[in-house]
Design a protein around this motif. Structure first.
Motif, PDB file in Angstrom:
ATOM      1  N   VAL A 252       3.937  20.870  -1.650  1.00  0.00           N
ATOM      2  CA  VAL A 252       2.725  20.616  -2.652  1.00  0.00           C
ATOM      3  C   VAL A 252       2.001  21.725  -2.984  1.00  0.00           C
ATOM      4  CG1 VAL A 252       0.176  19.616  -2.391  1.00  0.00           C
ATOM      5  CG2 VAL A 252       2.195  18.302  -1.342  1.00  0.00           C
ATOM      6  N   ARG A 256       1.745  23.183  -7.015  1.00  0.00           N
ATOM      7  CA  ARG A 256       0.406  23.670  -7.562  1.00  0.00           C
ATOM      8  C   ARG A 256      -0.153  24.839  -7.726  1.00  0.00           C
ATOM      9  NH1 ARG A 256      -3.361  19.547  -7.786  1.00  0.00           N
ATOM     10  NH2 ARG A 256      -4.830  20.819  -7.172  1.00  0.00           N
ATOM     11  N   THR A 257       0.618  25.820  -6.970  1.00  0.00           N
ATOM     12  CA  THR A 257       0.373  27.231  -7.285  1.00  0.00           C
ATOM     13  C   THR A 257       1.357  28.045  -7.596  1.00  0.00           C
ATOM     14  OG1 THR A 257       0.946  27.658  -4.944  1.00  0.00           O
ATOM     15  CG2 THR A 257      -1.255  26.872  -5.287  1.00  0.00           C
ATOM     16  N   GLU A 282      -4.337  16.160  -6.960  1.00  0.00           N
ATOM     17  CA  GLU A 282      -3.539  16.751  -5.836  1.00  0.00           C
ATOM     18  C   GLU A 282      -2.700  15.725  -5.318  1.00  0.00           C
ATOM     19  OE1 GLU A 282      -3.803  19.270  -1.740  1.00  0.00           O
ATOM     20  OE2 GLU A 282      -5.639  18.952  -2.858  1.00  0.00           O
ATOM     21  N   ASP A 283      -3.138  14.482  -5.497  1.00  0.00           N
ATOM     22  CA  ASP A 283      -2.323  13.080  -4.816  1.00  0.00           C
ATOM     23  C   ASP A 283      -1.164  13.049  -5.645  1.00  0.00           C
ATOM     24  OD1 ASP A 283      -4.493  12.409  -3.442  1.00  0.00           O
ATOM     25  OD2 ASP A 283      -5.285  10.746  -4.514  1.00  0.00           O
ATOM     26  N   ALA A 285       0.772  15.449  -6.813  1.00  0.00           N
ATOM     27  CA  ALA A 285       1.950  16.606  -6.253  1.00  0.00           C
ATOM     28  C   ALA A 285       2.224  16.153  -4.775  1.00  0.00           C
ATOM     29  CB  ALA A 285       1.111  17.772  -6.149  1.00  0.00           C
ATOM     30  N   GLU A 286       1.311  15.383  -3.992  1.00  0.00           N
ATOM     31  CA  GLU A 286       1.545  15.028  -2.678  1.00  0.00           C
ATOM     32  C   GLU A 286       2.673  13.955  -2.819  1.00  0.00           C
ATOM     33  OE1 GLU A 286      -2.144  13.931  -0.920  1.00  0.00           O
ATOM     34  OE2 GLU A 286      -2.394  16.053  -0.224  1.00  0.00           O
TER      35      GLU A 286
END
Length: 429
Positions: A252, A256-257, A282-283, A285-286
């Protein structure tokens, strides 16, 4: 009588074959429309569209270096020549401004442009076809609300006969399975969402799978790793074989980064993908991470896990000594034991690096040659390029020094030849 029946059957089969071929190759033009006003679309739908377009990496492929967003022109290197990404801004002359939503949906589901031309599968419609109707409508609303840019796409440079678009119709018969996908019974909502994103909209397999002789993903080898734009896209089903097996939380963070503890930083084609994913919920990516963790192949036997606490003693051969000297001059400030980047910046040790521990030196070479570009004041990862500073032998010495001192995996061979080849590939793009 039997012979006459045989000829009738052969003639009938031929007629059916021709009819099917014509139906497959020929596709009708969808009438142009006046470019819709951005105000014609619901605000919430446009917001959803921004996320859909980011998940699909549309800006990554449809924006050339120093070009306007979505205006196309980015060269995509393939084994069959160069394909240029098209302009997908709402410009009526050079973009998709006169495309209806129906035409847009057909392109995503079937790989057919508004004028009936077959799109080349460098555009991953074989994955986008899995998108839902809502996702397609949202992407259309978002793209049609961008500023139109007048930018003519350069002509593709493909070898004969692959420059003949109708041949793509037969490729589609082999590899295209159109239509949205249903959820898998017995799996939770997060897993199903992750599968749809990874296999569909996110089209991860398009880069992270090996291709066959005609450019289709090899059957039965999804996520086994591939090569894209001169970089190795590592296997996504072997994350458990890393020096430290990937966790869901690390995936994750990486998505994202562009950076993950105990693994390293994104570079090459993956770096702009992570910048797009930084903008989505974020959901999502999770969900992608949950699905990817679930597809890992079983580990057979013990995986060599190199120690990363310190650099090993350098072997006395001349190449290793030259590599050590180059490392001390250009790399140790950031990557050496006790460097501020490791202690204060909490960056992972090179012993964790996917590139250093990979089966081939390709990504290590590419990273050293081209570095990782600065991306404004908010950038979290930067590395200068050394391709103009060192020659092929020096780059090879450095790469072999890294492999020998930060990995317990077998030494790479013919590294200098690989450096020369990769430089040549990069210059040809």
């Amino acid at each position: 009588m039997n012979r006459k029946r045989l000829w009738f059957n052969v003639a009938g089969a031929a007629i059916v074959g021709v009819a099917v071929s014509v139906g497959v190759i020929w596709q009708p033009t969808i009438a142009p429309v006046a470019p819709p006003s951005p105000a014609a679309f619901d605000r919430q739908l446009k917001l959803e569209g921004a996320h859909v377009v980011a998940l699909g990496d549309c800006a990554v492929c449809h924006t050339s270096k120093n070009g306007k967003p979505f205006a196309g022109g980015l060269p995509l290197a393939t084994p069959f020549g160069t394909i240029y990404a098209t302009n997908i801004t709402p410009d009526a002359q050079t973009g998709i401004g006169n495309w209806s939503e129906q035409a847009f949906a057909r392109a995503l589901r079937y790989g057919i442009a508004r004028d009936g031309d077959h799109l080349y599968p460098a555009f991953p419609y074989v994955h986008f076809t899995q998108m839902s109707d809502r996702e397609i409508a949202a992407a259309y609303a978002y793209l049609m609300s961008r500023d139109p840019v007048r930018a003519q796409t350069p002509a593709n440079r493909l070898v004969f006969p692959l420059n003949y678009r109708p041949l793509v119709a037969f490729w589609n018969l082999l590899f295209l399975r159109p239509g949205p996908r249903d959820e898998i019974p017995g799996k939770d909502a997060q897993w199903n969402r992750g599968k749809l994103l990874v296999s569909g909209l996110g089209h991860c397999a398009a880069c992270h799978s090996p291709l066959n002789a005609i450019g289709g993903e090899k059957s039965g080898h999804a996520f086994d790793g591939g090569v894209v734009d001169g970089w190795e896209a590592p296997p996504l089903n072997a994350l458990n074989r890393a020096v430290r097996p990937w966790t869901k939380a690390q995936l994750v963070a990486y998505l994202r980064t562009g950076r993950a503890s105990e693994h390293g930083a994104a570079a090459g084609p993956m770096l702009p993908v992570t910048r797009e994913l930084a903008t989505v919920p974020e959901d999502d990516a999770e969900a992608m991470a949950a699905y990817l963790i679930s597809i890992q192949k079983p580990v057979e036997g013990n995986v060599a896990r190199p120690s990363v606490s310190a650099v090993a003693a350098t072997s006395p051969n001349a190449a290793a000594q030259r590599g050590a000297a180059i490392f001390a001059a250009s790399c140790a400030q950031c990557h050496g034991t006790g460097s501020p980047m490791l202690i204060i910046g909490e960056r992972p040790d090179l012993g964790f690096s996917t590139a250093v521990n990979a089966a081939t030196p390709r990504d290590a070479i590419q990273t050293i040659l081209g570095g990782i570009e600065w991306h404004g004041e908010d950038t979290t990862t930067y590395m200068p390029a050394f391709g103009g500073l060192y020659n092929d032998r020096q780059i090879a010495d450095l790469v072999m020094f890294l492999r020998g001192n930060w990995s317990t995996r077998p030494a790479w061979t013919d590294v200098e030849a690989s450096v020369a080849k990769i430089r040549q590939e990069n210059n040809a793009r």
